[in-house]
Design a protein around this motif. Structure first.
Motif, PDB file in Angstrom:
ATOM      1  N   ASN A 431       1.028  -1.403  -0.325  1.00 13.95           N
ATOM      2  CA  ASN A 431      -0.192  -0.236   0.078  1.00 13.95           C
ATOM      3  C   ASN A 431       0.711   1.413  -0.099  1.00 13.95           C
ATOM      4  O   ASN A 431       2.176   0.979  -0.069  1.00 13.95           O
ATOM      5  CB  ASN A 431      -1.057   0.291   1.159  1.00 13.95           C
ATOM      6  CG  ASN A 431      -0.211   0.357   2.481  1.00 13.95           C
ATOM      7  OD1 ASN A 431      -0.007   1.161   2.830  1.00 13.95           O
ATOM      8  ND2 ASN A 431      -0.649  -0.861   3.509  1.00 13.95           N
ATOM      9  N   LYS A 464     -10.025  -5.360   1.127  1.00 12.61           N
ATOM     10  CA  LYS A 464      -8.468  -5.227   1.267  1.00 12.61           C
ATOM     11  C   LYS A 464      -8.104  -4.792  -0.142  1.00 12.61           C
ATOM     12  O   LYS A 464      -7.280  -4.100  -0.490  1.00 12.61           O
ATOM     13  CB  LYS A 464      -7.583  -6.799   1.332  1.00 12.61           C
ATOM     14  CG  LYS A 464      -7.725  -7.355   2.874  1.00 12.61           C
ATOM     15  CD  LYS A 464      -6.849  -6.705   3.768  1.00 12.61           C
ATOM     16  CE  LYS A 464      -6.399  -7.078   5.195  1.00 12.61           C
ATOM     17  NZ  LYS A 464      -6.093  -6.231   6.281  1.00 12.61           N
ATOM     18  N   LEU A 466      -9.172  -1.945  -2.828  1.00 14.45           N
ATOM     19  CA  LEU A 466      -9.038  -0.037  -3.048  1.00 14.45           C
ATOM     20  C   LEU A 466      -8.505   0.342  -4.191  1.00 14.45           C
ATOM     21  O   LEU A 466      -7.427  -0.333  -4.654  1.00 14.45           O
ATOM     22  CB  LEU A 466      -8.761   0.192  -1.969  1.00 14.45           C
ATOM     23  CG  LEU A 466      -8.519   1.673  -1.802  1.00 14.45           C
ATOM     24  CD1 LEU A 466      -9.543   2.525  -0.593  1.00 14.45           C
ATOM     25  CD2 LEU A 466      -7.637   2.937  -2.439  1.00 14.45           C
ATOM     26  N   THR A 484     -13.760   0.720  -2.115  1.00 14.26           N
ATOM     27  CA  THR A 484     -13.392  -0.471  -1.324  1.00 14.26           C
ATOM     28  C   THR A 484     -14.836  -0.962  -0.968  1.00 14.26           C
ATOM     29  O   THR A 484     -15.806  -0.662  -0.922  1.00 14.26           O
ATOM     30  CB  THR A 484     -12.463  -0.381  -0.026  1.00 14.26           C
ATOM     31  OG1 THR A 484     -12.194  -1.605   0.399  1.00 14.26           O
ATOM     32  CG2 THR A 484     -13.291   0.611   1.400  1.00 14.26           C
ATOM     33  N   THR A 574      -4.526  -1.577  -4.583  1.00 13.41           N
ATOM     34  CA  THR A 574      -3.702  -2.418  -4.143  1.00 13.41           C
ATOM     35  C   THR A 574      -4.812  -2.933  -3.232  1.00 13.41           C
ATOM     36  O   THR A 574      -5.588  -2.932  -3.531  1.00 13.41           O
ATOM     37  CB  THR A 574      -3.612  -1.253  -2.645  1.00 13.41           C
ATOM     38  OG1 THR A 574      -2.851  -2.402  -1.925  1.00 13.41           O
ATOM     39  CG2 THR A 574      -4.481  -1.057  -1.751  1.00 13.41           C
ATOM     40  N   ASN A 577      -5.090  -3.080   1.170  1.00 14.77           N
ATOM     41  CA  ASN A 577      -5.760  -2.245   2.111  1.00 14.77           C
ATOM     42  C   ASN A 577      -6.068  -2.252   3.436  1.00 14.77           C
ATOM     43  O   ASN A 577      -6.534  -3.134   4.083  1.00 14.77           O
ATOM     44  CB  ASN A 577      -7.037  -1.538   0.616  1.00 14.77           C
ATOM     45  CG  ASN A 577      -7.881  -0.307   2.225  1.00 14.77           C
ATOM     46  OD1 ASN A 577      -7.008   1.047   1.914  1.00 14.77           O
ATOM     47  ND2 ASN A 577      -9.029   0.071   2.053  1.00 14.77           N
TER      48      ASN A 577
END
Length: 582
Positions: A431, A464, A466, A484, A574, A577
């Motif tokens: 991230n 997780k 995003l 997300t 990512t 996240n």
């Protein structure tokens, strides 16, 4: 220009053995099914100064490179000018530009564009490479780019080419310390390297005491000659006044004499440019009685159209036969923040007397200049870099992505793919807060007042995942704004990550989050008016609305975040996240 394929393969295998990171963290295609697709980006700058000062036919705007393009160095071969700047941990390293007239510039990408040879994968954003020099040697028809690399144990390196349009050779490690090197070739063909260094052991007199050192350079073997090093400036113009950070040296020869030009005062509000003269390249050098020859440090803090921190310059003879100097300076916003970073400016230089002096470099600088005689302003046209206020639109449909888009700590090509649907970003398992390559395609902030808009198509599978945009100063100072998922619901979320000089730990704060009816598409926008930033979104053709409240751009400025870079605006994704709605 590169080594043979066999040597390249051996180098790659060796690097992989030493750095297990290289392949493991660069994802490969085909992408996952939830790969974000960005279909369009619009960057629009709207600074008041450019609306107020309209250009006449014989004028152009200063700076010539807006945004984070610091520490410029320049050289000339015939009618061709080449200029390089610092890039730190951005990739490719050392951006390079070409011009025929010092006004209209094209972006050639980066000199250090091979990840097996320059790999800043684990460095802070203000490390990597900085303060390059570039020099054309007419004796062997070769260009030399020399720079300090804080990555992979490289140190000071030099790369060469016969033609900067066709790429550069592999880095050659040089056997000396210090920073800010440049190379000079005398009329007799001899080479010399000058650089900033620490005083001899036990001779440091005060904090910021530095020296300028010179070496003879073996052109055949591309190495400094052992035992030829000599200190040619100790401290600065007048060591009794305890000058700080003498650095960025360049040597020139004119009318049989040698001139050494350096930055002095540190790359902040006491920054300046000074010059010395000698009968020999190795000194002794006598300072000009009129130093500094460029600075903005003596003027009222609240002056109009403020330009500050001017220094770190290099000289070249222009197409009209007159001299010009490129240098870094800043344009702070109303809160004196430095969000656009150190930019590249240019001024004519009067060298009719014994020493060069930057014309209007010792008075408050103006936002526009007269062009060299016979030059036409083509900025923003036919591939030339725009300046002033401009709008840039990118739909990612061209065969070659514009060089203004960069990676951080690694190549952009490792995680992007241009498709008929738009730009795919394959998310890394890192991230934005990590000191590692992240799957983020960056564009520099180039105005105090701007908007940065994109359309995102995406299907996050969990919290997780995003994807969205980021306003990024460094790994410890940034905003994340994206989409997300939490449980079965989708959210648009705004996170602030910050760490001041007085903080021991990085703090992350969810500033706002909103559940949304998700149909896999959203428009995201970052809007800045000076120090005030808003993060806006729009769904299903609705009007944009701000998520949360207006926030300060303080953490996007070097005076709060530290370092040497400006704000970067990124398309980010990512699979690790942690910006999860509460």
């Amino acid at each position: 220009m590169r080594k043979t394929h066999t040597l390249f393969a051996l180098a790659f295998i060796s690097l992989f053995a030493m750095v297990s990171f290289t392949v493991a963290e660069y994802n490969t295609y085909p992408p996952k099914k939830n790969t974000p697709i960005f279909t369009k980006v619009i960057y629009e700058g709207n600074d008041e100064v450019y609306n107020k000062y309209t250009l006449e036919k014989d004028e152009f705007f200063n700076p010539i490179l807006q945004g984070c393009y610091p520490d410029p160095a320049i050289t000339r071969k015939g009618d061709d000018y080449y200029m390089v700047c610092s890039s730190f941990a951005m990739f490719p390293g050392v951006p390079i530009f070409h011009s025929k007239d010092l006004v209209n510039w094209t972006d050639l990408g980066g000199v250090l564009d091979d990840i097996t040879e320059f790999n800043p994968h684990d460095t802070g954003i203000s490390q990597g490479v900085y303060a390059p020099g570039i020099t054309y040697n007419p004796h062997n028809d070769t260009f030399y780019m020399i720079v300090t690399a804080f990555s992979g144990g490289l140190g000071n390196i030099i790369v060469k080419t016969k033609d900067p349009m066709k790429g550069w050779g592999s880095p050659i490690k040089l056997d000396f310390g210090g920073i800010d090197p440049s190379i000079f070739f005398d009329e007799d063909g001899k080479g010399y390297i000058v650089h900033n260094d620490a005083p001899d052991e036990g001779k440091e007199l005060y904090n910021g005491h530095r020296v300028i050192k010179i070496w003879e350079y073996d052109i055949e073997n591309d190495q400094v000659i052992a035992g030829t090093d000599k200190i040619i400036v100790d401290g600065g113009v007048d060591i009794t006044e305890k000058p700080i950070w003498i650095e960025a040296p360049h040597i020139y020869k004119k009318d049989g004499s040698y001139y050494l030009m350096c930055a002095e005062g540190g790359t902040g509000d006491w920054h300046s440019e000074v010059v010395f003269k000698s009968d020999s390249p190795k000194g002794p050098y006598i300072p000009a009685p009129s130093n500094p020859i460029l600075t903005q440090r003596y003027f009222p803090k609240e002056r109009e159209n403020k330009v500050d921190w001017a220094g770190h310059a290099d000289l070249v003879q222009g197409p009209d036969g007159e001299y010009y100097g490129v240098f870094l300076a800043i344009r702070p916003n109303e809160e004196n923040r430095v969000n656009t970073g150190r930019e590249t400016f240019i001024l004519p230089v009067d060298w009719s007397g014994e020493f060069p002096v930057f014309e209007n470099g010792l008075v408050p600088m103006e936002p526009k200049l007269k062009m060299p005689e016979g030059v036409t302003n083509k900025t923003g046209q036919n591939g030339f870099i725009p300046n002033g206020n401009f709008t840039y639109e990118e739909d990612f449909s061209s065969d070659k992505l514009d060089f203004r888009w960069i990676g951080l700590r690694g190549p952009r090509e490792a995680f992007i793919k241009q498709t008929k649907k738009g730009l795919e970003i394959t998310p890394y398992s890192t991230n934005i807060k990590e000191r590692k390559p992240t799957s983020t395609l960056f564009h520099r902030q180039q105005h105090k007042n701007f908007s940065f808009t994109t359309t995102l198509n995406y299907q996050p599978k969990s919290e997780k995942d995003l994807a969205g945009v980021t306003a990024y100063q460094n790994e410890n100072s940034n905003y994340v704004f994206g989409v997300t998922k939490k449980d079965k619901d989708y959210y648009v979320v705004l996170e602030k990550n910050y760490k001041s000089n007085r903080q021991a730990e990085l703090k992350s704060e969810i500033l706002a989050a909103q559940k949304i009816d998700w149909d896999n598409s959203i428009n995201l926008k970052i809007v800045a008016n000076g120090d005030k930033y808003e993060f806006q979104f729009a769904l299903k053709g609705a009007d944009f609305k701000t998520l949360g409240v207006t926030v300060s751009g303080d953490i996007l400025s070097t005076d709060v975040a530290g370092g040497f870079t400006g704000c970067l605006l990124g398309l980010y994704a990512t699979t690790t996240n942690d910006a999860s709605p509460k």
